[in-house]
Design an enzyme around this catalytic site. Structure first.
Site, PDB file in Angstrom:
ATOM      1  N   ALA A 154      84.399 -28.277  44.069  1.00 42.39           N
ATOM      2  CA  ALA A 154      84.022 -28.908  45.337  1.00 42.39           C
ATOM      3  C   ALA A 154      83.750 -27.842  46.396  1.00 42.39           C
ATOM      4  O   ALA A 154      82.721 -27.889  47.082  1.00 42.39           O
ATOM      5  CB  ALA A 154      85.121 -29.868  45.799  1.00 42.39           C
ATOM      6  N   ALA A 179      86.405 -33.283  39.087  1.00 39.70           N
ATOM      7  CA  ALA A 179      85.519 -32.268  39.666  1.00 39.70           C
ATOM      8  C   ALA A 179      84.157 -32.870  40.007  1.00 39.70           C
ATOM      9  O   ALA A 179      83.554 -32.533  41.024  1.00 39.70           O
ATOM     10  CB  ALA A 179      85.350 -31.114  38.685  1.00 39.70           C
ATOM     11  N   ASP A 222      89.702 -33.287  45.291  1.00 41.11           N
ATOM     12  CA  ASP A 222      90.990 -33.921  44.969  1.00 41.11           C
ATOM     13  C   ASP A 222      91.887 -34.133  46.186  1.00 41.11           C
ATOM     14  O   ASP A 222      92.715 -35.044  46.200  1.00 41.11           O
ATOM     15  CB  ASP A 222      91.758 -33.084  43.938  1.00 41.11           C
ATOM     16  N   PRO A 275      87.959 -26.446  36.165  1.00 42.41           N
ATOM     17  CA  PRO A 275      89.136 -27.281  35.881  1.00 42.41           C
ATOM     18  C   PRO A 275      89.001 -28.122  34.614  1.00 42.41           C
ATOM     19  O   PRO A 275      89.917 -28.173  33.799  1.00 42.41           O
ATOM     20  CB  PRO A 275      89.276 -28.150  37.140  1.00 42.41           C
ATOM     21  N   CYS A 276      87.831 -28.765  34.427  1.00 41.42           N
ATOM     22  CA  CYS A 276      87.714 -29.641  33.253  1.00 41.42           C
ATOM     23  C   CYS A 276      87.620 -28.831  31.966  1.00 41.42           C
ATOM     24  O   CYS A 276      87.748 -29.373  30.868  1.00 41.42           O
ATOM     25  CB  CYS A 276      86.551 -30.613  33.396  1.00 41.42           C
TER      26      CYS A 276
END
Lengths: 447, 447
Positions: A13, A294, A276, A42-43
């Protein structure tokens, strides 16, 4: 003198907001403050443990920032002085801002059960060194227990199996894994695939304690069962990082996140929040909804980045679009499941369609692709969809997400023009999206 | 007594119309008259020559009809008596109809050059025995020339290469293959892939004659070149089958097809026409447009089948959505290309974005997926898109087609919510569809 834009947070982000701001406000100075030396995708975290041959391959390249003339500062924002418009860092530096974007991310939820403090209990932290340490521990492990059977828990389980030395067990509280994202019949498909790939699954099971002397030895279920474990992964969810916002008296809630308007502005209109850490609302109910993805964060970033000095874009409420993949089975979900809609009190009709993803079905490599669509009964509005099949599921579920976002009705979906090709899609007669909608239309007519 | 629905033609449009009619009008008697003993899947025809190990695998199962209580008659409709509402067949049978659907299909265009009548010159006829004969001939062939470098010509070429015994050469009149569907840079990608796979390509070349004694020996170009050939394939396009309609004085045109209104009704409101035999109009210009695709035909069938006794659905004009695949390169196109839009006199801006189709790009199996979007300059309306990459291209281009059909603007595409996954899509930062739209938005702002 150019205006000063400061972004706190270097996840997807934050990076996307910086790039978008650069596009819309070419004359500004943009500074992104990131506490991590290197920023993880992150993923991609689960894939650092199996598919990728090195943890360093799962990084967001800094070049995305430096190549767009964005000043990258590795430091931790420790407070915000809204009166003077200043971010103060742990290293004692001050960054003046005209506009500030908070992309603070989230932190793993830690269950309050005895033993979570033991060695070899790991949460899914977005911290390269921490995760590299986990990877080393796994080399010496035999029995891994994953608490939480959501996307992340299942992805960790599947990746761990690829290491060859581990017995992996998932503990899930609900009657099925993935039940917050998919209806039961899709959950079962995923569970069967994971069982086939050697993962053990305990559903309807609550971890009551983690036991052992320094090192973990068992995860104890409330049923009384004790599951052997030398490593435990906590994958039960996340909470938004809001401390920095609370400390400077922005409206925020520790569970739901920082309050934002449809332009992604916080209660201070010079400060935006995205990703988030920002509160999200369900596109159907308007109620707070935890879509900590994300992909959602970057959508918000594209809105905030464009809106900094002129309001241009409005955020729709969150649909929630997920996808994942275990071996040859990919699944995706967008919007509400049938069961979630019914629990919300809605009358719904569904349409399901399954066909080979190539045609004829005898084309080598063809596999089943199934679609379930959920429509509101009174209006025929599409409110949710789920897909399972091969790799094209990832784009298919985004297609369905777009139809939900643009408020399509069942009958409109039935008359979509589409292209079909023997090597790429179902046949035009059997095209799943359209047939699922058509079957729902027939039910709507009878209702 | 139930009403009588008669459908002439058993291709994808005819079959889909029959199934749709059965859904909406359960009390009717439905009869489908088909002249072929077995019905081929039209878009699967090229794959009968390489990928599929038997021609019989490329059939539309009759069970789709019989399983839906549709009376299948193998016979040829030879005339229509509109006064009495009767279809008369070659076998001398009469079928009374209350509503009639014409799904007559199309026939290959045969160029009027010397030598097309020679042995071993084949058109792409939807005739199982004819194509099985071609397959046998190919076993004894060495040099195949394909006249026409559109989708079908290229697909035949690629499949023929898989047989191992053939030198294959494509002759294309235009400066590039696929130029009616894709912009030059995408066409070049496809040409390069086919060259890499061993196909010879002659662009900007016009076949002037086919020469030989009984058997083909050469294809002679207008440039004077002679290309050795023992088999020639004609792949220069199709024309709608309209004779049956013209003979009973329905409004129709041998080049454009049978005239239909937005409800798919011909000039006789008891008679509908769908698929390749029905006239189509371009969704942007309203002018006649040749979108002779099974997928388009089935969309029309879903409209006609629902409208037989009550008007319910309207047909949008044709967008034209194509996809194809050569080895690991799939390409798709929807709507207008940039060059076609400019030729039409429109001011357009484009946005292009390329990124790996998994993320990080080091995930095994990741390959480039590129998107080009074309927007109208004054309004920002999406009018066309092209995609290249892996198998997800087939669904991606349908997604873009739906956005065109529902009149999305560039800025709306930029703020789509999407899901992303390491094994299934680009990263949320690099997501191609959104970035292509964002780049176009920046150009629109400057223009």
């Amino acid at each position: 003198m150019g205006k000063e834009i400061v972004i706190i947070g270097g996840g997807p982000a934050g990076v996307t907001a910086a790039i978008t701001a650069r596009r819309y406000y070419p004359e500004t100075n943009i500074t992104l403050i990131r506490k991590e030396e290197k920023a993880l995708i992150p993923c991609g975290i689960p894939y650092m443990f199996g598919t990728l041959d090195s943890a360093e391959k799962n990084l967001i390249p800094d070049q995305l920032l430096t190549g767009n003339n964005i000043n990258l500062v590795i430091d931790e924002a420790s407070s915000i002085d809204r009166d003077s418009g200043t971010v103060i860092t742990s290293a004692g530096k001050n960054f003046i801002y005209d506009r500030l974007i908070l992309a603070l991310g989230s932190s793993p939820l830690i269950p309050s059960i005895p033993g979570v403090e033991l060695n070899n209990v790991y949460a899914v932290r977005k911290d390269l060194e921490y995760l590299k340490d986990l990877s080393k521990k796994l080399d010496q492990s035999k029995d891994v227990v994953i608490i939480g059977g959501g996307f992340i828990g299942l992805e960790f389980a599947d990746e761990f199996m690829k290491r060859g030395n581990l017995k992996v067990t998932i503990i899930e509280l609900l009657p099925h894994c993935l039940l917050l994202a998919c209806d039961e019949e899709i959950c079962k498909r995923v569970e069967n695939k994971l069982l086939e790939r050697g993962v053990n699954i305990n559903v309807g099971a609550k971890a009551g304690a983690i036991s052992g002397k320094n090192q973990v030895e068992y995860v104890e279920l409330e049923s009384g069962d004790k599951i052997k474990a030398d490593t435990v992964i906590l994958g039960i969810g996340v909470k938004p990082n809001v401390n920095l916002a609370l400390e400077c008296h922005l409206a925020a809630d520790g569970r739901e996140g920082i309050q934002v308007d449809d332009f992604m502005r916080t209660s201070d209109e010079n400060i935006f929040a995205i990703g988030d850490c920002a509160k999200k609302r369900c596109y159907l109910s308007g109620l707070p909804k935890g879509v900590w993805l994300a992909s959602m964060g970057t959508t918000e970033a594209r809105i905030a980045g464009a809106n900094l000095f002129n309001v241009r874009r409005r955020s729709d409420c969150a649909i929630g679009i997920f996808s994942t993949c275990f071996g040859d089975l990919a699944v995706g979900s967008a919007g509400l499941t049938e069961s979630a809609a019914r629990e919300m009190g809605m009358d719904v009709v569904t349409g399901e369609s399954v066909a080979p993803d190539k045609h004829p079905g005898s084309i080598p490599g063809a596999q089943e692709l199934g679609i379930k669509l959920v429509f509101e009964k009174d209006t025929g509005l599409l409110i949710g969809g789920q897909v399972y099949g091969g790799v094209s599921v990832g784009e298919k579920i985004n297609f369905i997400g777009a139809l939900i976002q643009h408020k399509m009705r069942a009958d409109e979906v039935c008359t979509f023009q589409m292209g079909t090709h023997p090597l790429l899609t179902a046949s035009p007669i059997a095209y799943q999206l359209i047939n699922a909608a058509q079957l729902a239309v027939m039910k709507l007519r009878k209702s």
